[in-house]
Design a protein around this motif. Structure first.
Motif, PDB file in Angstrom:
ATOM      1  N   TRP A 175       0.844  -1.073   0.010  1.00 43.16           N
ATOM      2  CA  TRP A 175      -0.036   0.085   0.041  1.00 43.16           C
ATOM      3  C   TRP A 175       0.859   1.410  -0.027  1.00 43.16           C
ATOM      4  CZ3 TRP A 175      -5.622   0.781   0.475  1.00 43.16           C
ATOM      5  CH2 TRP A 175      -5.685   2.073   0.736  1.00 43.16           C
ATOM      6  N   ARG A 180      -1.796  -0.026  -4.126  1.00 41.84           N
ATOM      7  CA  ARG A 180      -3.048   0.203  -3.082  1.00 41.84           C
ATOM      8  C   ARG A 180      -4.372  -0.781  -3.408  1.00 41.84           C
ATOM      9  NH1 ARG A 180      -3.651   6.028  -0.662  1.00 41.84           N
ATOM     10  NH2 ARG A 180      -1.136   6.324   0.203  1.00 41.84           N
ATOM     11  N   TRP A 181      -4.515  -0.826  -4.817  1.00 47.27           N
ATOM     12  CA  TRP A 181      -5.719  -1.419  -5.182  1.00 47.27           C
ATOM     13  C   TRP A 181      -5.400  -3.025  -4.726  1.00 47.27           C
ATOM     14  CZ3 TRP A 181     -10.545  -1.062  -5.959  1.00 47.27           C
ATOM     15  CH2 TRP A 181     -11.496  -2.148  -6.503  1.00 47.27           C
ATOM     16  N   ARG A 182      -4.225  -3.519  -5.220  1.00 45.62           N
ATOM     17  CA  ARG A 182      -3.773  -4.973  -5.102  1.00 45.62           C
ATOM     18  C   ARG A 182      -3.956  -5.060  -3.623  1.00 45.62           C
ATOM     19  NH1 ARG A 182       1.397  -7.080  -8.165  1.00 45.62           N
ATOM     20  NH2 ARG A 182      -0.245  -6.460  -9.728  1.00 45.62           N
ATOM     21  N   ALA A 184      -5.286  -3.939  -1.134  1.00 47.14           N
ATOM     22  CA  ALA A 184      -6.544  -3.759  -0.722  1.00 47.14           C
ATOM     23  C   ALA A 184      -7.502  -4.964  -0.883  1.00 47.14           C
ATOM     24  CB  ALA A 184      -7.297  -2.453  -0.939  1.00 47.14           C
ATOM     25  N   VAL A 185      -7.631  -5.223  -2.039  1.00 45.79           N
ATOM     26  CA  VAL A 185      -8.381  -6.514  -2.660  1.00 45.79           C
ATOM     27  C   VAL A 185      -7.915  -7.873  -2.265  1.00 45.79           C
ATOM     28  CG1 VAL A 185      -9.079  -7.677  -4.650  1.00 45.79           C
ATOM     29  CG2 VAL A 185      -9.216  -5.185  -4.427  1.00 45.79           C
ATOM     30  N   GLU A 229      -7.742  -9.999  -9.645  1.00 43.10           N
ATOM     31  CA  GLU A 229      -6.634  -9.239  -9.715  1.00 43.10           C
ATOM     32  C   GLU A 229      -5.679  -9.650 -10.976  1.00 43.10           C
ATOM     33  OE1 GLU A 229      -4.583  -6.438  -8.607  1.00 43.10           O
ATOM     34  OE2 GLU A 229      -6.596  -6.182  -8.750  1.00 43.10           O
TER      35      GLU A 229
END
Lengths: 494, 139
Positions: A175, A180-182, A184-185, A229
């Motif tokens: 993060w 960030r996306w990776r 978080a998911v 992802e």
């Protein structure tokens, strides 16, 4: 048939499908290691779903115990492959935490195989006391083992906790690094569903709830998050590929446009130089003829003057037909046709072609050919193009200098037994050392309106002749472009 | 032979008339040897007295500068161009009429020459009678 016997196989087949897709992609496309580990964890979860289903039907220790031991192994494979996946895919995991997951789980798993207390006594239970048939939603019944939890059961749970800490830690670092996306998911999904799956297993094993294991369900959710992802990567790669293809087409079009533009401008250059070359003798012939008429009208006619006029007219006529001959050979489009060429002829043609430019730009063009040079093998038109290009470039390079220092020197000398070297030197700024290697690349240019193809074409031409072309900075000022041409072999020389 | 002989014969009559007077001195600045020689020959045949220079620098170096009725300058010259020479002379207040003769009819050069107040702008392939007429008009 009931919802349990439908739902669990569905979970198993979903996991198998996801696993097979990633396996297929992972064999050819990066990130390969991540995709293969993901596939392994998906297959493990498919196995877990199958074992969970089988456990709902087991009603004896003999049936239950082998299934339970396989389940523990499958969960282990799933956890280790998941840890490795996060390690590879995030690239931010802590080594010790990652190693602790398989270590702790292996200690727990050892109880299944090393405990001496007989069937049923292992990682989960110390002792199995019996089996119950439980009724759940929709009146569906399933079997559930009951027993005394193993006090050493702490190891697999520790492994799960360490795995959660590992994932949280790796996600937090990712993060911070911008992923960030990776983070978080994938990270979020792993943590939440481990808590759900592990918690539910703990509740069953302590007897707090009576329901089938839902580990595979929880993990299926993790798999879906991870797959989304990984598939996003595939989609992004596909989009990138199609964009690349588009820009390659644009580039191709641009390239052919530029090639055309350069041909046109080279022809324009030639046409203008040759018009100038033709107008000189034509104008002189006209003046001489007009003068001859006037002299003839005089009494008596000045015969000496008239003879001199005829000599001049004949010479100018020859000069004009020489220009036309050159024009013809320059405009004839043909493939490379090497023949024995005189270096002096090459140089004087180029001097004639660039004289208009030289005067317009107030640049002196000096020809410095060593005397008695042997013939070279080459295609005159192509070599002239290269020389023309180099000379015009050199004139650009000295354009900013005061007029008395604007000089371009074209030279030729024998390099060794087999090669002749031609040089075009200017006294300009020279070439930045880091650009010396790129000069001959297509579309490389230092000129504000340059197309960057002249030198690339020159290199193609020279290499097709079996020569080399390169540039170097002079010790004093400016740069020198050099190229080699093969000499005519003695035996074949005419 | 077309119309040229007629034009030339009319030229001839006027030439004869002029010949009785002192010869018209004309400077030719032209770097192409053959063009220089043929132009000088035509002027001589037309009864003028040409002096030739291979460059603008040669012309400037010819001191004391002879008096010329007009100057015939090539536009493109090695070193100082004909246009440069025209500018220099104008800056020095020299009012001698200037004609340009070029092998390369560049519209920009023509505009520049006209803006500099030249008396005429000819291509090398234009008829000599037109040039001679123009010279006679200004002297």
């Amino acid at each position: 048939m009931n919802w349990i016997t439908i739902a669990w196989p569905m979970v198993a087949s979903a996991c198998l499908t996801l696993g097979l897709i990633e396996l297929r992609i992972g064999l050819t496309q990066p990130p390969r290691a991540a995709r293969l580990l993901f596939a392994l964890s998906a297959f493990a979860v498919a196995g877990i779903a199958g074992l969970e289903l089988a456990l709902t039907r087991a009603d004896s220790l003999a049936d239950w115990w082998p299934l339970m031991r396989w389940l523990d192994i499958a969960v282990g494979v799933m956890m280790v492959s998941l840890t490795a996946f996060i390690w590879v895919y995030f690239g931010t995991g802590n080594t010790w935490l990652a190693l602790a997951v398989p270590g702790l789980y292996a200690v727990g798993l050892a109880f299944d195989y090393l405990s001496g207390s007989g069937p049923g006594s292992g990682m989960t239970y110390q002792q199995i006391t019996g089996f119950r048939t439980v009724e759940t939603f929709g009146g569906v019944t399933f079997n559930l083992a009951e027993g005394v939890p193993n006090p050493w059961n702490v190891f697999p749970y520790l492994a799960v906790l360490v795995l959660i800490v590992f994932v949280v830690d790796a996600s937090a670092r990712l993060w911070r690094r911008g992923g960030r996306w990776r983070a978080a998911v994938v990270g979020g999904a792993v943590v939440v569903f481990f808590l759900v799956g592990g918690g539910q297993a703990a509740l069953i094993e302590t007897g707090a709830v009576q329901m089938p294991y839902l580990i595979s369900w929880a993990y299926l959710a993790i798999l879906v998050a991870m797959a989304s992802e990984l598939h996003a990567d595939v989609l992004a790669a596909a989009q990138l590929a199609s964009r690349l293809q588009d820009s390659e087409m644009v580039l191709q079009r641009l390239r052919s446009q530029l090639a055309h533009a350069s041909r046109v401008s080279l022809l324009g250059q030639l046409a203008s130089a040759l018009a100038h070359e033709l107008n000189q003798p034509l104008g002189a012939i006209l003046r001489n003829a007009e003068a001859a008429e006037l002299f003839l009208a005089q009494e008596p006619p000045d015969l000496d003057e008239l003879r001199a006029i005829l000599v001049d007219i004949r010479q100018d006529d020859l000069r004009a037909s020489g220009v036309i001959e050159r024009l013809r050979s320059l405009l004839k489009r043909r493939s490379l046709a090497p023949c024995a060429l005189s270096v002096g002829d090459l140089l004087s043609t180029v001097a004639a072609l660039t004289r208009g430019d030289a005067t317009a730009r107030k640049t002196r063009l000096e020809i410095a050919a060593a005397p008695g040079l042997p013939l070279v093998m080459g295609d005159a038109v192509h070599i002239q193009q290269v020389l023309l290009n180099l000379v015009l470039n050199a004139m650009d390079a000295v354009g900013h200098l005061p007029a008395e220092r604007r000089q371009v020197t074209v030279g030729a000398q024998r390099r060794d037994e087999r090669d002749l070297e031609m040089t075009v030197s200017d006294g300009g700024h020279g070439i930045a050392p880091e650009q010396l290697g790129q000069l001959f690349e297509p579309f490389f240019t230092t000129k504000p309106h340059g197309m960057g193809i002249g030198l690339a074409i020159s290199r193609t031409i020279i290499e097709a002749h079996g020569g080399r072309i390169w540039a170097e900075n002079n010790t004093s000022a400016g740069a020198t472009f050099r190229f080699t041409l093969p000499l005519v072999e003695e035996s074949t020389a005419p | 032979m077309g119309s040229t002989p007629t034009a030339l014969s009319s030229l001839r009559c006027r030439t004869m008339a002029k010949n009785s007077l002192s010869k018209v001195r004309v400077a030719i600045v032209e770097d192409d040897e053959s063009a220089r020689r043929s132009l000088a020959r035509l002027l001589r045949a037309a009864g003028m007295q040409p002096t030739t220079y291979a460059s603008a620098e040669d012309f400037r170096a010819d001191l004391p500068q002879p008096w010329f009725a007009c100057l015939l300058l090539d536009v493109q010259l090695l070193g100082m161009s004909g246009l440069d020479l025209q500018r220099q002379l104008a800056a020095e207040g020299v009012a001698t009429p200037v004609f340009f003769i070029t092998a390369h009819d560049d519209p920009r050069a023509r505009e520049e020459a006209m803006a500099g107040g030249c008396a005429g702008f000819f291509r090398k392939t234009d008829a000599g009678s037109a040039l001679l007429d123009a010279i006679r008009r200004v002297v």
